[in-house]
Design an enzyme around this catalytic site. Sequence first.
Site, short mmCIF file in Angstrom:
data_model
loop_
_atom_site.label_atom_id
_atom_site.label_comp_id
_atom_site.label_asym_id
_atom_site.label_seq_id
_atom_site.Cartn_x
_atom_site.Cartn_y
_atom_site.Cartn_z
N ASP A 26 13.62 26.21 64.25
CA ASP A 26 13.48 27.39 63.32
C ASP A 26 11.86 27.28 62.92
OD1 ASP A 26 14.19 29.56 61.72
OD2 ASP A 26 14.25 28.08 59.86
N ALA A 28 10.52 29.04 58.92
CA ALA A 28 10.57 28.72 57.55
C ALA A 28 11.51 27.60 56.96
CB ALA A 28 10.86 30.04 56.65
N LYS A 67 16.81 39.45 59.39
CA LYS A 67 16.31 39.93 58.04
C LYS A 67 17.13 41.44 57.66
CE LYS A 67 14.49 36.53 56.51
NZ LYS A 67 14.97 35.78 57.50
N ASP A 200 17.33 24.54 59.62
CA ASP A 200 17.87 24.40 58.06
C ASP A 200 18.70 25.15 57.52
OD1 ASP A 200 15.73 26.41 56.08
OD2 ASP A 200 15.40 26.46 58.23
#
EC number: 3.11.1.1
Length: 283
Positions: A26, A28, A67, A200
């Site tokens: 990933d 961010a 998003k 994460d």
Amino acid sequence: MPRSPSPHRYTKKAPTPAVVEALIFDWAGTLVDYGSFAPTQILVEAFAHFGLELNLKQARSAMGKGKWDHIQHLLHLPPIQEQFYQQHQRSILLKDIDSIYAAFLPLQIARVAHHSQAIAGARTSLLWARSQGLKLGSCTGYPRSVMNELLPHAEAQGLELDLVVCSDEVSRARPWPAMALENVSQLSISHVAACVKIDDTVPGIQEGHAAGMWTVGLVLSGNACGLSWDAIQDLHENELAQVRAQASQVLEVARPHYLIDSVADLPPVIRDIQTRLEQGERP
């Protein structure tokens, strides 16, 4: 009349790969942006433009998704739904999701560079992986327009990967496996079990499972914890243990194969997965 196939005809398992071939990261909260602040803070601002009060905890609740999907999820949180209804006296429509996404995207493009600092140890782990002959892929909840702004800053810090797949480049992003499997295809990987997905977020770990990969959850550096690097350094030992336990509990919902604090701790995990593959294990 055609004969039925033998019941054992298609049950032979493909051989387990003998080596790890690729790491799929990933971005961010994993490689850059310790605490994963870029997406969350800007979502709060975008919702505020429409008179909707969204807090950081709510914004983090669907982190890892593409998003547009993330915004759809947030709009259907009961407190946000109630605010929307009080304003408009109607239910949320697809056009409302589109409107907030349209407000969010330019803000994200403009601000992502401010949250592009490499996570401590990320470059070292990537260099180690290169030294082992591993291919380095990635996928992200960001659309391509955002990643085009982020990548030059990441590469200037030595974060150079072989592939980036964005959420708007597949039919269905996380938690579905399309982005991870696109890495398998484009990197010419022999078997999904030869890949390790590092993320994460819960949807990112679920994506790895859905793609048949080993999964590694990052406890402190990303969304599950939600604290900056400086804030983590300021914690006393007992406070850090409590934060680590709480963030681990968040990620354990997705049942990752491994949990580590950050990508800096990755090499021993990859060596362990290598040993397990050599012993015939699969994810």
